[in-house]
Scaffold this motif. Structure first.
Motif, PDB file in Angstrom:
ATOM      1  N   VAL A 179       0.798  -1.292   0.053  1.00  0.00           N
ATOM      2  CA  VAL A 179      -0.151  -0.172  -0.041  1.00  0.00           C
ATOM      3  C   VAL A 179       0.794   1.388   0.005  1.00  0.00           C
ATOM      4  O   VAL A 179       0.723   2.156  -0.934  1.00  0.00           O
ATOM      5  N   LYS A 180       1.923   1.178   0.767  1.00  0.00           N
ATOM      6  CA  LYS A 180       2.803   2.302   1.078  1.00  0.00           C
ATOM      7  C   LYS A 180       3.792   2.618  -0.001  1.00  0.00           C
ATOM      8  O   LYS A 180       3.904   3.830  -0.363  1.00  0.00           O
ATOM      9  N   PHE A 181       4.032   1.666  -0.926  1.00  0.00           N
ATOM     10  CA  PHE A 181       5.060   1.646  -1.828  1.00  0.00           C
ATOM     11  C   PHE A 181       4.427   0.853  -3.046  1.00  0.00           C
ATOM     12  O   PHE A 181       5.162  -0.267  -3.523  1.00  0.00           O
ATOM     13  N   ASP A 182       3.291   1.553  -3.619  1.00  0.00           N
ATOM     14  CA  ASP A 182       2.718   0.573  -4.594  1.00  0.00           C
ATOM     15  C   ASP A 182       3.571   0.329  -5.882  1.00  0.00           C
ATOM     16  O   ASP A 182       3.463  -0.616  -6.415  1.00  0.00           O
ATOM     17  N   GLY A 183       4.443   1.458  -6.319  1.00  0.00           N
ATOM     18  CA  GLY A 183       5.067   1.388  -7.779  1.00  0.00           C
ATOM     19  C   GLY A 183       6.222   0.227  -7.459  1.00  0.00           C
ATOM     20  O   GLY A 183       6.458  -0.693  -8.452  1.00  0.00           O
ATOM     21  N   ILE A 184       6.800   0.236  -6.317  1.00  0.00           N
ATOM     22  CA  ILE A 184       8.079  -0.847  -6.089  1.00  0.00           C
ATOM     23  C   ILE A 184       7.381  -2.134  -5.971  1.00  0.00           C
ATOM     24  O   ILE A 184       7.854  -3.326  -6.452  1.00  0.00           O
ATOM     25  N   SER A 185       6.119  -2.298  -4.896  1.00  0.00           N
ATOM     26  CA  SER A 185       5.306  -3.722  -4.930  1.00  0.00           C
ATOM     27  C   SER A 185       4.984  -4.111  -6.345  1.00  0.00           C
ATOM     28  O   SER A 185       5.188  -5.438  -6.538  1.00  0.00           O
ATOM     29  N   THR A 186       4.434  -3.303  -7.181  1.00  0.00           N
ATOM     30  CA  THR A 186       3.854  -3.797  -8.338  1.00  0.00           C
ATOM     31  C   THR A 186       5.090  -4.364  -9.307  1.00  0.00           C
ATOM     32  O   THR A 186       5.105  -5.560  -9.972  1.00  0.00           O
ATOM     33  N   ALA A 187       6.362  -3.554  -9.092  1.00  0.00           N
ATOM     34  CA  ALA A 187       7.442  -4.050 -10.257  1.00  0.00           C
ATOM     35  C   ALA A 187       7.759  -5.329  -9.654  1.00  0.00           C
ATOM     36  O   ALA A 187       8.413  -6.235 -10.489  1.00  0.00           O
ATOM     37  N   MET A 188       8.003  -5.636  -8.389  1.00  0.00           N
ATOM     38  CA  MET A 188       8.504  -6.870  -7.913  1.00  0.00           C
ATOM     39  C   MET A 188       7.526  -7.876  -8.280  1.00  0.00           C
ATOM     40  O   MET A 188       8.093  -9.081  -8.621  1.00  0.00           O
ATOM     41  N   ALA A 189       6.156  -7.683  -8.270  1.00  0.00           N
ATOM     42  CA  ALA A 189       5.167  -8.642  -8.615  1.00  0.00           C
ATOM     43  C   ALA A 189       5.456  -9.016  -9.994  1.00  0.00           C
ATOM     44  O   ALA A 189       5.257 -10.326 -10.459  1.00  0.00           O
ATOM     45  N   GLN A 190       5.439  -8.057 -11.008  1.00  0.00           N
ATOM     46  CA  GLN A 190       5.866  -8.202 -12.081  1.00  0.00           C
ATOM     47  C   GLN A 190       7.194  -8.892 -12.503  1.00  0.00           C
ATOM     48  O   GLN A 190       6.782  -9.923 -13.493  1.00  0.00           O
ATOM     49  N   LYS A 221      -4.926  -7.926 -13.701  1.00  0.00           N
ATOM     50  CA  LYS A 221      -4.923  -6.650 -14.442  1.00  0.00           C
ATOM     51  C   LYS A 221      -4.480  -6.655 -15.737  1.00  0.00           C
ATOM     52  O   LYS A 221      -4.770  -5.895 -16.649  1.00  0.00           O
ATOM     53  N   ASN A 222      -3.333  -7.674 -16.125  1.00  0.00           N
ATOM     54  CA  ASN A 222      -2.771  -7.676 -17.090  1.00  0.00           C
ATOM     55  C   ASN A 222      -3.250  -9.013 -18.474  1.00  0.00           C
ATOM     56  O   ASN A 222      -2.485  -9.148 -19.120  1.00  0.00           O
ATOM     57  N   ASN A 223      -4.261  -9.436 -17.609  1.00  0.00           N
ATOM     58  CA  ASN A 223      -4.794 -10.599 -18.212  1.00  0.00           C
ATOM     59  C   ASN A 223      -3.659 -11.718 -18.866  1.00  0.00           C
ATOM     60  O   ASN A 223      -3.417 -12.086 -20.175  1.00  0.00           O
ATOM     61  N   LEU A 224      -2.825 -12.214 -18.086  1.00  0.00           N
ATOM     62  CA  LEU A 224      -1.704 -13.121 -18.387  1.00  0.00           C
ATOM     63  C   LEU A 224      -2.186 -14.446 -18.030  1.00  0.00           C
ATOM     64  O   LEU A 224      -3.052 -14.869 -17.316  1.00  0.00           O
ATOM     65  N   PRO A 225      -1.569 -15.520 -19.057  1.00  0.00           N
ATOM     66  CA  PRO A 225      -1.855 -16.748 -19.178  1.00  0.00           C
ATOM     67  C   PRO A 225      -1.344 -17.628 -17.969  1.00  0.00           C
ATOM     68  O   PRO A 225      -0.523 -18.406 -18.245  1.00  0.00           O
ATOM     69  N   ILE A 226      -1.557 -17.291 -16.987  1.00  0.00           N
ATOM     70  CA  ILE A 226      -0.937 -18.104 -15.633  1.00  0.00           C
ATOM     71  C   ILE A 226      -1.745 -17.909 -14.241  1.00  0.00           C
ATOM     72  O   ILE A 226      -2.603 -17.006 -14.254  1.00  0.00           O
ATOM     73  N   GLN A 227      -1.988 -19.170 -13.573  1.00  0.00           N
ATOM     74  CA  GLN A 227      -2.838 -19.068 -12.343  1.00  0.00           C
ATOM     75  C   GLN A 227      -2.024 -18.967 -11.292  1.00  0.00           C
ATOM     76  O   GLN A 227      -0.772 -19.417 -11.200  1.00  0.00           O
ATOM     77  N   THR A 228      -2.633 -18.695  -9.905  1.00  0.00           N
ATOM     78  CA  THR A 228      -2.092 -18.943  -8.663  1.00  0.00           C
ATOM     79  C   THR A 228      -2.787 -20.052  -7.805  1.00  0.00           C
ATOM     80  O   THR A 228      -4.038 -19.936  -7.930  1.00  0.00           O
ATOM     81  N   MET A 229      -2.120 -20.751  -7.086  1.00  0.00           N
ATOM     82  CA  MET A 229      -2.853 -21.685  -6.377  1.00  0.00           C
ATOM     83  C   MET A 229      -2.138 -21.839  -4.922  1.00  0.00           C
ATOM     84  O   MET A 229      -0.809 -21.972  -4.993  1.00  0.00           O
ATOM     85  N   HIS A 230      -2.924 -22.095  -3.940  1.00  0.00           N
ATOM     86  CA  HIS A 230      -2.443 -22.473  -2.527  1.00  0.00           C
ATOM     87  C   HIS A 230      -1.939 -23.994  -2.758  1.00  0.00           C
ATOM     88  O   HIS A 230      -2.847 -24.740  -3.189  1.00  0.00           O
TER      89      HIS A 230
END
Length: 242
Positions: A179-190, A221-230
């Protein structure tokens, strides 16, 4: 073995299927599972934000909701790590010091408990596809979990587990950090998601829904062809062989 189930608040509210699958896994591994519906949060969000008095209040409720004599299992390395490590900062030399220490010694992340305590790693699960495993910061550094999830996933029929570049690097969530560092956080997820795609993965699997939720936001958000699973959801699939 009798176990008490700790379901973190965000799993309870956002990913309840993971909670039910955790019960299925524990019961299939021979456990008798009890769940206290009065439980809420371990206090980690307040603790990480610096509101230690509030974290102590929430943590005190956590200690009262669970028994010091029971094994406690949770499908979250993050919340397990909070209790095992950071309750020292909140409850050392307090009236609940001894109970806190007992609970800290009895709480386990799910994959750690299945592999190291029950020595049970085959559920007859099936998932056709290629996946990478994401080492959450809490799982790897606070709970010392690395081989356990991979051992469980290696027994899933049809699943090919691929190597992930920079697999031990943070995904960027970090609670309020996102939340506090949205830009950095998003780049790390990317970076994390792109590394998974470059490896040829169809799934990103982890012990922590918080990390998966963060990466899933970027994926959707980017419509990427991959899923996440626990991992609990993966291990509960199929069950045609056992």
């Amino acid at each position: 073995m009798k176990v008490e189930l700790f379901i973190p608040c965000f799993i309870d509210q956002l990913f309840p299927a993971t909670a039910f699958n955790t019960v299925k896994l524990l019961e299939k591994a021979g456990c008798k599972v009890s769940y206290n519906p009065a439980q809420t949060c371990c206090g980690q969000p307040a603790f990480n934000a610096g509101f230690w008095d509030d974290a102590k209040e929430v943590g005190s409720k956590f200690l009262s909701d669970f028994s010091e004599d029971s094994v406690i299992v949770s499908p979250s390395a993050s919340c397990t790590g909070m209790v095992k490590n950071y309750y020292n900062d909140l409850f050392t030399n307090t009236a609940v010091h001894n109970k806190c220490r007992a609970i800290q010694g009895n709480i386990y992340e799910l994959s750690d408990f299945l592999v190291n305590i029950l020595e049970f790693d085959y559920f007859g699960a099936e998932l056709d596809g290629k996946a990478v495993y994401h080492d959450s910061c809490a799982g790897l550094r606070e709970c010392k979990i690395k081989d356990e999830p991979r051992q469980l996933l290696s027994k899933v029929l049809g699943l090919e587990l691929l190597d992930l570049k920079d697999g031990e690097t943070c995904c960027g969530f970090g609670g309020t950090f996102a939340v506090k560092f949205d830009g950095i956080s998003t780049a790390m997820a990317q970076q994390k998601v792109n590394n998974a795609l470059d490896a040829g993965a169809e799934y990103i699997i982890s012990t922590d829904t918080s990390c998966l939720m963060h990466m899933r936001g970027y994926i959707d958000k980017n419509n990427l062809p991959i899923q996440t699973m626990h991992i609990a959801d993966v291990l509960a699939l199929g069950w045609g062989n056992v």
